[in-house]
Design a protein around this motif. Structure first.
Motif, PDB file in Angstrom:
ATOM      1  N   ARG A 138      -7.280   1.508  17.432  1.00 28.34           N
ATOM      2  CA  ARG A 138      -8.409   1.429  16.488  1.00 28.34           C
ATOM      3  C   ARG A 138      -9.296   2.672  16.570  1.00 28.34           C
ATOM      4  NH1 ARG A 138      -6.200  -1.778  13.026  1.00 28.34           N
ATOM      5  NH2 ARG A 138      -5.470  -3.681  13.971  1.00 28.34           N
ATOM      6  N   ARG A 165       5.949  -3.494  13.012  1.00 28.46           N
ATOM      7  CA  ARG A 165       4.560  -3.959  12.965  1.00 28.46           C
ATOM      8  C   ARG A 165       4.263  -4.821  14.191  1.00 28.46           C
ATOM      9  NH1 ARG A 165       5.779  -4.216   7.001  1.00 28.46           N
ATOM     10  NH2 ARG A 165       4.233  -2.913   6.004  1.00 28.46           N
ATOM     11  N   ARG A 185     -10.192 -11.410   8.014  1.00 22.34           N
ATOM     12  CA  ARG A 185     -10.404 -10.090   7.412  1.00 22.34           C
ATOM     13  C   ARG A 185     -10.874 -10.120   5.958  1.00 22.34           C
ATOM     14  NH1 ARG A 185      -5.184  -6.590   9.370  1.00 22.34           N
ATOM     15  NH2 ARG A 185      -5.712  -6.506  11.601  1.00 22.34           N
ATOM     16  N   ASP A 228      -1.512   5.516   9.036  1.00 25.61           N
ATOM     17  CA  ASP A 228      -0.588   5.229  10.148  1.00 25.61           C
ATOM     18  C   ASP A 228       0.334   6.415  10.440  1.00 25.61           C
ATOM     19  OD1 ASP A 228      -1.563   2.712  10.576  1.00 25.61           O
ATOM     20  OD2 ASP A 228      -0.001   1.683   9.437  1.00 25.61           O
ATOM     21  N   LYS A 248       0.819  -1.220   0.000  1.00 28.11           N
ATOM     22  CA  LYS A 248       0.000   0.000   0.000  1.00 28.11           C
ATOM     23  C   LYS A 248       0.861   1.282   0.000  1.00 28.11           C
ATOM     24  CE  LYS A 248      -1.753  -1.654   3.516  1.00 28.11           C
ATOM     25  NZ  LYS A 248      -2.024  -2.179   4.730  1.00 28.11           N
TER      26      LYS A 248
HETATM   27  C1  S3P Z   1      -2.137  -3.189  11.242  1.00 29.88           C
HETATM   28  C2  S3P Z   1      -1.421  -2.801  10.127  1.00 29.88           C
HETATM   29  C3  S3P Z   1      -0.457  -1.703  10.154  1.00 29.88           C
HETATM   30  C4  S3P Z   1      -0.783  -0.714  11.293  1.00 29.88           C
HETATM   31  C5  S3P Z   1      -0.919  -1.439  12.591  1.00 29.88           C
HETATM   32  C6  S3P Z   1      -2.037  -2.492  12.551  1.00 29.88           C
HETATM   33  C7  S3P Z   1      -3.083  -4.343  11.128  1.00 29.88           C
HETATM   34  O1  S3P Z   1      -0.450  -1.007   8.924  1.00 29.88           O
HETATM   35  O2  S3P Z   1      -1.955   0.004  11.022  1.00 29.88           O
HETATM   36  O3  S3P Z   1       0.312  -2.046  12.867  1.00 29.88           O
HETATM   37  O4  S3P Z   1      -3.923  -4.513  12.010  1.00 29.88           O
HETATM   38  O5  S3P Z   1      -2.977  -5.081  10.124  1.00 29.88           O
HETATM   39  P1  S3P Z   1       0.225  -1.615   7.588  1.00 29.88           P
HETATM   40  O6  S3P Z   1      -0.832  -2.437   6.915  1.00 29.88           O
HETATM   41  O7  S3P Z   1       0.563  -0.391   6.782  1.00 29.88           O
HETATM   42  O8  S3P Z   1       1.419  -2.381   7.992  1.00 29.88           O
END
Ligand code: S3P
Length: 186
Positions: A64, A125, A144, A40, A21
């Motif tokens: 969240r 992450r 998901r 993020d 992304k």
């Molecule tokens: C998350 C993905 C992360 C970030 C956080 C939670 C998730 O973003 O929002 O660590 O729940 O999959 P990226 O998809 O950009 O790594």
């Protein structure tokens, strides 16, 4: 099925961690000359702490909440922008609704192994479960996937494709719906 309501104006990238992304968002920004916002990074700026710090100090639920607020703010922007969302943004029903309402939503996808190879060395992450990374990817993706599908307008596989190719597939899809974008394409 793509809903072409009049509110849709942003280009929105959703998908699991490691599906590209951020890379694709940067390229779209360059090609379209539109501002790019990564949810993020926006949360980190407002909170003045990193995503792993937010998870560790305040918990995932707090993250969240911040994410929901951020997505709402970004989607409310009047002029079109490119939005790269966190992998879990679709967990919120409110987010799914607003993303789909305000933008052309592209699900970037990849298989479990590709995702594992791309994210296994990244300490930025935080874990989402107590499982091993491989099992986590399998189980979280399975949970998901229906949410990603509910929210998306188009799915673009990112396996064995260059960022340029992925970006061009997105632009080709968009050109069918937003002829004005053609003019800006570089
Ligand atoms: C998350 C993905 C992360 C970030 C956080 C939670 C998730 O973003 O929002 O660590 O729940 O999959 P990226 O998809 O950009 O790594």
């Amino acid at each position: 099925m793509l809903s072409t309501n009049q509110n849709k104006r942003h280009i929105i990238l959703i998908g699991y961690r490691g599906t590209g992304k951020s890379t694709i968002g940067s390229l779209l920004k360059k090609k379209l000359g539109l501002p790019l916002f990564d949810s993020d990074r926006e949360i980190e700026k407002t909170e003045k702490r990193s995503i792993p710090e937010i998870f560790k100090e305040s918990g995932e639920d707090k993250f969240r909440q911040l994410e929901e607020k951020c997505i709402l703010n970004l989607c409310s922007t009047i002029n079109p922008i490119v939005i790269s969302t966190g992998g879990g943004a679709v967990l919120s029903a409110k987010n799914r609704e607003i993303l789909k309402d305000k933008g052309f939503v592209f699900l970037l996808s990849a298989d479990e192994k590709t995702i594992y190879d791309r994210i296994s060395n990244d300490s930025n992450r935080p874990s989402l479960t107590d499982l091993s990374l491989k099992d986590e990817i399998r189980s979280v993706l399975e949970f998901r996937m229906p949410l990603y599908k509910e929210c998306m307008d188009f799915e673009i596989s990112t396996i064995k494709k260059s960022p340029e190719e992925i970006c061009n597939s997105i632009l080709d899809q968009l050109n069918n719906y937003l002829p004005a974008l053609k003019k800006n394409r570089k």
